[in-house]
Design an enzyme around this catalytic site. Structure first.
Site, mmCIF file in Angstrom:
data_model
loop_
_atom_site.group_PDB
_atom_site.id
_atom_site.type_symbol
_atom_site.label_atom_id
_atom_site.label_comp_id
_atom_site.label_asym_id
_atom_site.label_seq_id
_atom_site.Cartn_x
_atom_site.Cartn_y
_atom_site.Cartn_z
ATOM 1 C CG ASP A 3 -1.960 1.080 1.175
ATOM 2 O OD1 ASP A 3 -2.939 0.902 0.434
ATOM 3 O OD2 ASP A 3 -1.797 2.102 1.869
ATOM 4 C CB ILE A 4 0.991 4.236 -2.211
ATOM 5 C CG1 ILE A 4 1.260 3.384 -3.458
ATOM 6 C CG2 ILE A 4 1.793 5.541 -2.258
ATOM 7 C CD1 ILE A 4 0.777 4.007 -4.760
ATOM 8 C CD GLU A 46 -4.443 4.142 -1.332
ATOM 9 O OE1 GLU A 46 -4.609 4.279 -0.117
ATOM 10 O OE2 GLU A 46 -5.372 4.316 -2.140
#
Length: 137
Positions: A3-4, A46
């Site tokens: 996950d960003i 994301e």
């Protein structure tokens, strides 16, 4: 699970096109980091999921850390703007008691949650629980 970190801030600060550029660049890094027998996909928003074939826990953690460091050391370009980015990663290995791949993904997601909760830009392994081992017996 990858996950960003602080993705909303990227979008809010630089715009959604910059967020799209961040997703594309991070996807490229992930794709370049895995073997042709492995699979990576955007899992929504994301977040990405990476499925590694025939790999042990130690090697999976090493690969996850290599991906994390590669992203941390990359500056994402959006026009003239440079955007730093990091990711948090949750790692899980297929366990004997897993009913299907969803059990493993849920453990990886738990690791991702812990990585986010404990400071982001880190990798956390979630081992199979004792209940899963008992369920397999």
């Amino acid at each position: 699970m990858i996950d960003i970190d602080h993705f909303k801030k990227i979008n809010d600060t630089h715009g959604h096109a910059a967020g799209d550029d961040a997703i594309k660049r991070i996807a490229e890094i992930i794709d370049q980091s895995i073997r042709t027998t492995d699979k990576a996909a955007r899992f929504g928003g994301e977040e990405f999921v990476v499925l590694l074939r025939e790999i042990d826990q130690e090697t999976a953690l090493l690969l996850a850390e290599r991906i994390r460091r590669s992203i941390e050391q990359t500056t994402i370009k959006h026009g003239e703007t440079s955007i730093p980015a990091t990711v948090s990663i949750g790692v899980a290995i297929n366990a004997e008691g897993d009913r299907d791949v969803q059990d493993m993904i849920e453990r990886a997601d738990q690791g991702l949650y812990i990585a986010k909760k404990t400071g982001r830009n880190r990798t956390v392994l979630t081992p199979a629980s004792k209940e899963q081992d008992a369920r397999a017996a």
